[in-house]
Design a protein around this motif. Structure first.
Motif, PDB file in Angstrom:
ATOM      1  N   LEU A 170     -23.928 -80.636  23.811  1.00 36.35           N
ATOM      2  CA  LEU A 170     -25.515 -81.553  24.009  1.00 36.35           C
ATOM      3  C   LEU A 170     -24.517 -82.968  25.629  1.00 36.35           C
ATOM      4  N   VAL A 171     -23.495 -82.931  23.922  1.00 39.94           N
ATOM      5  CA  VAL A 171     -23.038 -84.032  24.880  1.00 39.94           C
ATOM      6  C   VAL A 171     -22.028 -83.822  26.324  1.00 39.94           C
ATOM      7  N   MET A 172     -21.576 -82.615  26.343  1.00 40.93           N
ATOM      8  CA  MET A 172     -20.686 -82.233  27.235  1.00 40.93           C
ATOM      9  C   MET A 172     -21.295 -81.750  28.068  1.00 40.93           C
ATOM     10  N   GLU A 173     -22.186 -81.344  28.266  1.00 43.88           N
ATOM     11  CA  GLU A 173     -23.876 -81.318  29.769  1.00 43.88           C
ATOM     12  C   GLU A 173     -24.296 -82.873  30.369  1.00 43.88           C
ATOM     13  N   GLU A 174     -24.239 -84.258  29.000  1.00 41.06           N
ATOM     14  CA  GLU A 174     -24.434 -84.931  29.600  1.00 41.06           C
ATOM     15  C   GLU A 174     -23.080 -85.186  30.584  1.00 41.06           C
TER      16      GLU A 174
ATOM     17  N   LEU B 252     -31.052 -87.156  24.712  1.00 43.04           N
ATOM     18  CA  LEU B 252     -31.933 -87.071  23.432  1.00 43.04           C
ATOM     19  C   LEU B 252     -33.029 -86.394  23.685  1.00 43.04           C
ATOM     20  N   ALA B 253     -34.080 -86.570  25.061  1.00 40.25           N
ATOM     21  CA  ALA B 253     -34.612 -85.387  25.089  1.00 40.25           C
ATOM     22  C   ALA B 253     -34.705 -83.974  25.882  1.00 40.25           C
ATOM     23  N   ASN B 254     -33.138 -83.904  25.959  1.00 41.21           N
ATOM     24  CA  ASN B 254     -32.758 -82.317  26.568  1.00 41.21           C
ATOM     25  C   ASN B 254     -32.460 -82.116  24.897  1.00 41.21           C
ATOM     26  N   ALA B 255     -32.506 -82.354  23.609  1.00 42.57           N
ATOM     27  CA  ALA B 255     -31.902 -81.803  22.617  1.00 42.57           C
ATOM     28  C   ALA B 255     -33.209 -82.280  21.789  1.00 42.57           C
ATOM     29  N   GLU B 256     -34.841 -82.494  22.514  1.00 44.98           N
ATOM     30  CA  GLU B 256     -35.641 -82.190  22.012  1.00 44.98           C
ATOM     31  C   GLU B 256     -36.240 -81.007  22.300  1.00 44.98           C
ATOM     32  N   VAL B 257     -35.901 -80.763  24.804  1.00 37.13           N
ATOM     33  CA  VAL B 257     -36.327 -79.263  24.990  1.00 37.13           C
ATOM     34  C   VAL B 257     -35.684 -78.847  23.804  1.00 37.13           C
TER      35      VAL B 257
ATOM     36  N   ILE C 133     -34.212 -77.450  21.270  1.00 38.53           N
ATOM     37  CA  ILE C 133     -35.623 -77.460  20.288  1.00 38.53           C
ATOM     38  C   ILE C 133     -36.478 -77.446  20.076  1.00 38.53           C
ATOM     39  N   GLY C 134     -37.746 -77.525  21.249  1.00 41.92           N
ATOM     40  CA  GLY C 134     -38.662 -77.861  21.021  1.00 41.92           C
ATOM     41  C   GLY C 134     -39.424 -78.530  20.528  1.00 41.92           C
ATOM     42  N   ALA C 135     -39.269 -79.541  20.811  1.00 46.87           N
ATOM     43  CA  ALA C 135     -39.711 -80.149  19.858  1.00 46.87           C
ATOM     44  C   ALA C 135     -40.607 -80.862  21.024  1.00 46.87           C
ATOM     45  N   ASN C 136     -40.474 -81.330  22.048  1.00 47.98           N
ATOM     46  CA  ASN C 136     -41.051 -81.342  23.127  1.00 47.98           C
ATOM     47  C   ASN C 136     -41.212 -80.234  24.401  1.00 47.98           C
ATOM     48  N   LEU C 137     -41.745 -80.286  24.740  1.00 44.46           N
ATOM     49  CA  LEU C 137     -42.201 -78.980  26.064  1.00 44.46           C
ATOM     50  C   LEU C 137     -41.915 -79.791  27.183  1.00 44.46           C
ATOM     51  N   LEU C 138     -41.173 -79.368  28.233  1.00 43.06           N
ATOM     52  CA  LEU C 138     -40.731 -79.386  29.169  1.00 43.06           C
ATOM     53  C   LEU C 138     -41.870 -79.407  30.500  1.00 43.06           C
ATOM     54  N   ILE C 139     -42.393 -80.380  30.965  1.00 40.58           N
ATOM     55  CA  ILE C 139     -43.456 -80.368  31.408  1.00 40.58           C
ATOM     56  C   ILE C 139     -42.605 -80.459  32.839  1.00 40.58           C
TER      57      ILE C 139
END
Length: 63
Positions: free
Chosen positions: A34-38, A50-55, A57-63
């Motif tokens: 995640l950090v390397m991607e950033e 943090l938003a990328n981590a949520e997406v 994991i599946g905790a937040n759907l990408l709109i």
């Protein structure tokens, strides 16, 4: 943080962050990946990371 088995890793495991997806299923994200991607998307934005981590994991759907 949790350790998962990974045969291709020199130590035989990798650390992951575990979270619960919107459907209740556990999901995992590799914090190092995640950090390397950033770092590839300068300027570094913590909120985006943090938003990328949520997406992931599946905790937040990408709109």
């Amino acid at each position: 943080m949790k350790a998962l088995k990974e045969e291709s890793s020199p130590r035989g495991f990798r650390y992951v962050i575990e979270g619960t997806a919107h459907d209740g299923v556990a999901g995992y994200v590799d914090p190092f990946g995640l950090v390397m991607e950033e770092f590839e998307n300068l300027s570094i934005q913590i909120a985006r990371m943090l938003a990328n981590a949520e997406v992931t994991i599946g905790a937040n759907l990408l709109i």
